[in-house]
Every structure is written in C-alpha cells, then in structure tokens.
Design a protein around this motif. Structure first.
Motif, mmCIF file in Angstrom:
data_model
loop_
_atom_site.group_PDB
_atom_site.id
_atom_site.type_symbol
_atom_site.label_atom_id
_atom_site.label_comp_id
_atom_site.label_asym_id
_atom_site.label_seq_id
_atom_site.Cartn_x
_atom_site.Cartn_y
_atom_site.Cartn_z
ATOM 1 N N PHE A 44 50.710 51.644 43.549
ATOM 2 C CA PHE A 44 49.598 51.581 42.655
ATOM 3 C C PHE A 44 48.790 52.650 42.858
ATOM 4 C CE2 PHE A 44 48.189 50.514 46.869
ATOM 5 C CZ PHE A 44 46.767 51.245 46.863
ATOM 6 N N ASP A 45 47.972 53.160 41.773
ATOM 7 C CA ASP A 45 47.029 54.393 41.645
ATOM 8 C C ASP A 45 45.708 53.785 40.901
ATOM 9 O OD1 ASP A 45 47.683 53.811 38.919
ATOM 10 O OD2 ASP A 45 48.681 55.521 38.589
ATOM 11 N N SER A 46 45.429 52.705 41.318
ATOM 12 C CA SER A 46 44.184 52.142 40.497
ATOM 13 C C SER A 46 43.694 50.850 41.350
ATOM 14 C CB SER A 46 44.232 52.087 39.065
ATOM 15 O OG SER A 46 42.898 51.364 38.603
ATOM 16 N N GLY A 205 48.740 53.737 46.994
ATOM 17 C CA GLY A 205 50.208 53.455 47.104
ATOM 18 C C GLY A 205 50.842 53.025 48.192
ATOM 19 N N ARG A 206 50.028 52.647 49.274
ATOM 20 C CA ARG A 206 50.663 52.174 50.676
ATOM 21 C C ARG A 206 50.194 50.760 50.704
ATOM 22 N NH1 ARG A 206 51.875 56.029 54.397
ATOM 23 N NH2 ARG A 206 52.559 54.185 55.660
ATOM 24 N N PHE A 207 48.720 50.421 50.710
ATOM 25 C CA PHE A 207 48.251 49.021 50.828
ATOM 26 C C PHE A 207 47.055 48.935 50.586
ATOM 27 C CE2 PHE A 207 46.330 51.492 54.619
ATOM 28 C CZ PHE A 207 44.982 50.952 54.736
ATOM 29 N N VAL A 208 46.610 47.654 50.392
ATOM 30 C CA VAL A 208 45.150 47.376 49.961
ATOM 31 C C VAL A 208 44.828 46.110 50.935
ATOM 32 C CG1 VAL A 208 43.589 46.420 48.096
ATOM 33 C CG2 VAL A 208 45.684 47.912 47.547
ATOM 34 N N PHE A 237 52.921 47.904 50.426
ATOM 35 C CA PHE A 237 53.850 48.339 49.335
ATOM 36 C C PHE A 237 55.059 48.995 49.948
ATOM 37 C CE2 PHE A 237 49.925 47.122 47.103
ATOM 38 C CZ PHE A 237 50.356 46.831 45.914
ATOM 39 N N PHE A 238 56.114 48.769 49.266
ATOM 40 C CA PHE A 238 57.310 49.406 49.732
ATOM 41 C C PHE A 238 58.139 49.835 48.549
ATOM 42 C CE2 PHE A 238 56.138 46.138 52.634
ATOM 43 C CZ PHE A 238 56.157 46.698 54.176
ATOM 44 N N GLY A 239 59.007 50.728 48.926
ATOM 45 C CA GLY A 239 59.937 51.512 47.862
ATOM 46 C C GLY A 239 60.834 50.664 47.209
#
Length: 583
Positions: A44-46, A205-208, A237-239
């Motif tokens: 994610f970027d937002s 991009g990793r976690f929220v 978040f994972f690839g």
C-alpha cells in the motif's frame, strides 16, 4: 414517511423496531480487548481511502469511516441511525433529511456538524474517489435546515438514493483547510474520522495497525452495541501468498480467509492446528457470487465480437483446472448473481416479467440472452477436444482461421495475439492462467502473460491499459446505483469499474428498472434480466466461487452464533468478533 424514523429499508419497513437494543448478530456482552492480525498480499502507498490515487488497505473504509446511517448485514438493504439519530424522506424519496446526534464526535474530540457533512459530500463528490462521483451527480442540493439537520434533494427519480445518502463517509472539514484534498499525500495526512478505530502505527508497504478508540462517542448507540470489540487490528503485508501462509503457520498472523479448498484440506495440518491453537470454521452465506475471472477488454477490436469471446470461454477448461487446483470441490461461478435468489437459471429461457423487460432490446442482445445460456462444460480431460473444436468453429465464423504455420490469423494475415495482465504474488491466478495459456496454443493463439507489482497493476487497470486481466466484482442482495459504475455505458471509457467496456442500452435500462422497481417481484425480475445480459455477453471467463467461507483463526477469537445474511462480509469480521484475551 411523515415523521422522522430510526431506519429505512429499500422495500417495506426495516426489520428492527425503533427501540432495538443491538443488531441480532452482535453480542452486547462481548468483552473488549485482544488483537486480530491478518495477512495481506501486496503493498500500500496510501492510508486515505477517500482519494482517487494510491493503493489503500481495503479494510480501512469499514473500520475507520463512520456514516450517518449503518447497514444491517442481516437484511437485504436496511439502514439504522449511526451518526444520525433520525431520518425523514419525501413522499417519493425525492429528498432525505438527517438529524445528527448531539454527542457525535471526531476522533480528535471535535463535534460532527452539519457543516462537516455538507463539506464531506461536496468534496468527496467532486474531488474524492470515483466511487462517490455518481451519487453526487444525482444531488440537486444539500443544505442545512436546522442546527443539526441536513437536507439532500435529488435531481433524478431513484428510490435508492435516500439510502445511499446515509452511507457516505463524514470527514472533518477543519483538517483540510488550506490543503489540496485531491492531491494530498495519502501517507502524510491521515483523515480524521468519527469512526471507532484510528490508525496508530504503520510502515509504508509493510503493515498498518489500528487501535480501538476508548473515547469513541458511539459505544452506546444501538447499532454499535456489541461491535468493534477487538482492541488492536493489524494488517501485515507480504509479497506473495506463500509468504503470507507461512506467517500464519508460525503464529505471526492469527486469522486467515482461505479461498483455496485444496490447500484448506491438505495443508492445514501444521502444529498450531493440531494442538488446537488454530481453529478451522466453515461458514455458509447467502450472498451472490459476483464475478471472478479473466475479463476481456472489448474496447480492443480483437475482443469486440461475441463469437470470439465465446471461443475463449470454450477454451477455458474449467473442469480440468478445478480438479487440478481444488480437487474438483469448488463450483464454478454460473452467473453474476449465482448462489442467490436474484440469479438467472442457466440454460433456461427468459419468462414472465424478465422476458417482458428484455423484449424491447431483443434485436441487439447476444444469442442466448433470452433463449438461455449456460457456460460450457468439458469432459474433464486436459485435451478438452469437443470444446476446442467448438471454439475453432466460432473463431472461423468471426473471421479467424489457423494458417499453415499453425498461427490463428484473420483475412489480413494478422495473428490473434494478446496480453494477459496479472499482479505479482497472486500465485493461484498465475497457475490458472498458465494452464489456460497452454490451452490457447492449441487454437493457434499467442497469449503473453505479464505480471507487474500492485502499483503498476492498479495504474494500468485504471488507465484501461490491458487486453485481458484478472477481474473481481462483488455483488449484494440489494444491487442498485453502483451497477452503473460496474456496467453502465457512461463508465465504459472513464477508467472506472466497467473494465469490460460494456456500452449497452439494455444494461442501462435494466439498472434503471432495478432502481425504480415498486415491488420485490419487479426488482428480482430486473436483476435476473441484467444477470442474463451480462452472462450471455461473454465478457468474463469465470473461475470458481466459494459459497462457504473458510476461516482459520486463533482459538481465542470468537463470533456470535447468529450468522447474518451477509456472513463473512466486510462489517462482520472483525466487527462483531471478540477475544478471550480481552481484559
């Protein structure tokens, strides 16, 4: 309605009385505390779900936002007061008024005002995500008619608009003073909302991580009682799917929705399951299947002919793929509204009111729409000879034949070649597509698979820069105005949700009939007619569906015995779950 009401239903009256204490699928005695951690594939970027740009964790809309009314998941389409203590509509629902609760507050403690409501509707409708534009385009005016009351008047007859008006998120106007809302950075400015959760930690991009707001204003509102019980909700978040599943096996993640039946049956024997730390639940639901599969972009000349699309569906050997990937356990999606009373009956002719609705458009409808259409069935072998032969016949009728070099070509000698766009990390989709591409080579078709990262995938899809791509549209038991976004002619060239590029007066007319139905029978007929047009149009190559939700979760996580009509739907998990780890 002559007087203010506590709720509203699309047809008839809402099921719950004015003095209801809590939703029937919520536990008002549930303890508060604990945590839920889920695995998400991608990035994610937002963190602003209200903007057009950026990739946002999809759950934020359900957990952080708050709306004037709340939707019950136990009824097809009924709303009850949330930010609004009451509502009133005009005789023909040509306007709606909402009166705010005096105690409603944003997470920073400021009161929710009529000014905030008006600003939110105007800003989201003109500068926000495209999902809000269609509603705003049908608003004639929005104005304060009291200190805590706002009236919205519509410019078009549409009975659903009064309900949709209650489901727009409300933002704090003061936060955005002097800020370019549409072009703001979705990570630098996190919207202040009146919802029960706030974003308390994240790494791009990793976690929220979301935390339950102890000062949330609405804990005693009947619609909220017994909901939002989990203290911390975290999205890791994972690839790819493999890494996400490994995180679950080691306990880093404690809740997973499993969509691969074969994996559910064969790979859930790891220690945390065998020792009882992880529980496997299968939960039935009654919602429409929606459509999942590979969508063909009919803006491209190669897919404009329905016979070509029919051939590509014939070449998709579902029975072989299903047996290979799920052991044959997953039923195929039969239509957009299958698994529900709104779905057409595959292979049967249109009758009664459905036939009447379709009759004016008969000359322009794809064969099978009225007569009856069902997806092809193979013999289950990899060769799929009968369907491949039928596909070649359809391609020949459309002007494509296999040349001496084994390549499918048209009369001008041009090869039949196209690209299939996928997102990195979606291993199951890649496997399905790889099997499909091998089948296409038997037709002389040159299909190239391109996998890109999530941001590129979103950018290309929004720009309609694809030939064929993975597609998913979720549908409900109360389809309405959003159908224009998914399938309406006006959305065909805008980069919205109408990825297949349908421009059909018949589709537009059926959506109009859905919105203006005066009875449940007319409503059901209009949806079934729409279902026929979409399915027989052969725009999507359907995958399989999941009529039962498979959820594996930590043993200390629980949900009520009463499963709502829309069980396993955003707003049910984790909204009404609770944890034994609560204090």
């Amino acid at each position: 309605m002559a007087d203010p009401q506590h709720g509203i239903a699309m047809y008839g009256d809402p099921a719950l009385p004015p003095d209801f204490d809590h939703l029937p699928y919520a536990n008002p005695d549930a303890p508060v505390g604990g945590r839920i951690v889920t695995a998400e594939v991608g990035a994610f970027d937002s963190l602003n779900p209200y903007l057009q740009k950026g990739t946002v964790p999809w759950q934020l809309t359900y957990l952080v936002s708050e709306t004037l009314m709340g939707r019950s998941l136990d009824e097809p389409f009924s709303l009850y007061g949330l930010l609004a203590e009451s509502m009133e509509v005009g005789p023909n629902r040509e306007w709606v008024e909402f009166t705010l609760r005096p105690e409603a507050r944003f997470s920073d403690g400021n009161p929710v005002t009529v000014e905030d409501v008006i600003w939110s509707y105007e800003t989201l409708g003109t500068q926000g995500h495209g999902r809000y534009a269609s509603f705003w385009g049908q608003v004639a005016s929005i104005e304060a008619v009291g200190e805590r009351t706002v009236r919205i008047t519509f410019n078009t007859p549409n009975r659903e608009l009064a309900l949709l008006a209650g489901l727009r998120p409300i933002l704090e106007k003061a936060q955005w003073e002097g800020v370019d809302f549409a072009n703001s950075d979705g990570l630098d400015i996190i919207p202040i909302t009146p919802g029960p959760y706030t974003v308390t930690d994240f790494e791009a991009g990793r976690f929220v991580e979301l935390t339950r707001n102890p000062d949330y204003w609405g804990w005693d509102v009947p619609f909220r009682r017994g909901t939002m019980n989990i203290e911390t909700i975290r999205f890791e978040f994972f690839g790819d799917e493999t890494a996400a599943f490994e995180a679950f096996k080691t306990g880093e993640v404690n809740l997973v929705r499993e969509t691969n039946v074969a994996r559910w049956d064969s790979q859930y024997d790891f220690p945390l399951v065998t020792d009882g730390s992880i529980v496997k639940d299968v939960i039935a639901h009654q919602r429409p299947s929606g459509m999942t599969g590979l969508v063909m972009n009919t803006r491209e000349p190669i897919f404009a002919d329905w016979r070509v699309r029919d051939a590509l569906i014939l070449a998709f050997n579902f029975e072989f793929i299903n047996d290979t990937l799920t052991g044959g356990q997953s039923p195929r999606i039969a239509s957009y509204f299958s698994n529900s009373p709104l779905g057409m009956v595959p292979g049967t002719p249109a009758e009664g009111r459905v036939a009447e609705l379709l009759a004016p458009f008969a000359a322009d409808l794809v064969p099978g729409t009225i007569e009856g259409y069902a997806l092809p069935v193979s013999d289950g072998t990899e060769a799929n000879r009968d369907n491949i032969r039928a596909a070649l016949d359809q391609l020949a009728a459309a002007g494509w034949t296999v040349a001496d070099d084994g390549v499918l070509r048209n009369a001008a000698g041009e090869p039949f070649a196209f690209e299939i766009l996928l997102q990195n990390g979606a291993s199951e989709n890649s496997t399905i597509t790889d099997i499909y591409v091998q089948a296409l080579t038997r037709l002389g078709i040159q299909a190239t698979v391109t996998s890109v990262d999530p941001a590129q995938f979103t950018e290309r899809v929004q720009a309609l820069d694809f030939d064929m791509t993975y597609y998913r549209v979720g549908l409900s038991l109360s389809p309405g105005n959003e159908q224009y976004l998914y399938f309406g002619s006006e959305q065909a060239d805008t980069g919205g949700r109408n990825l297949m590029g349908i421009k059909s007066p018949a589709v537009d007319a059926m959506i109009g009939a859905i919105l203006n139905s005066a009875s449940q029978d007319d409503f059901r007929a209009a949806v079934q007619a729409l279902d026929r047009i979409l399915t027989a149009g052969r725009y999507v190559i359907p995958f399989y569906q999941w009529n039962d939700a498979r959820i594996a979760h930590a043993a200390d996580l629980h949900y009520p015995d009463h499963i709502p009509l829309f069980g396993d739907w955003p707003g049910w998990e984790p909204e009404v779950w609770w944890s034994d780890a609560a204090e």
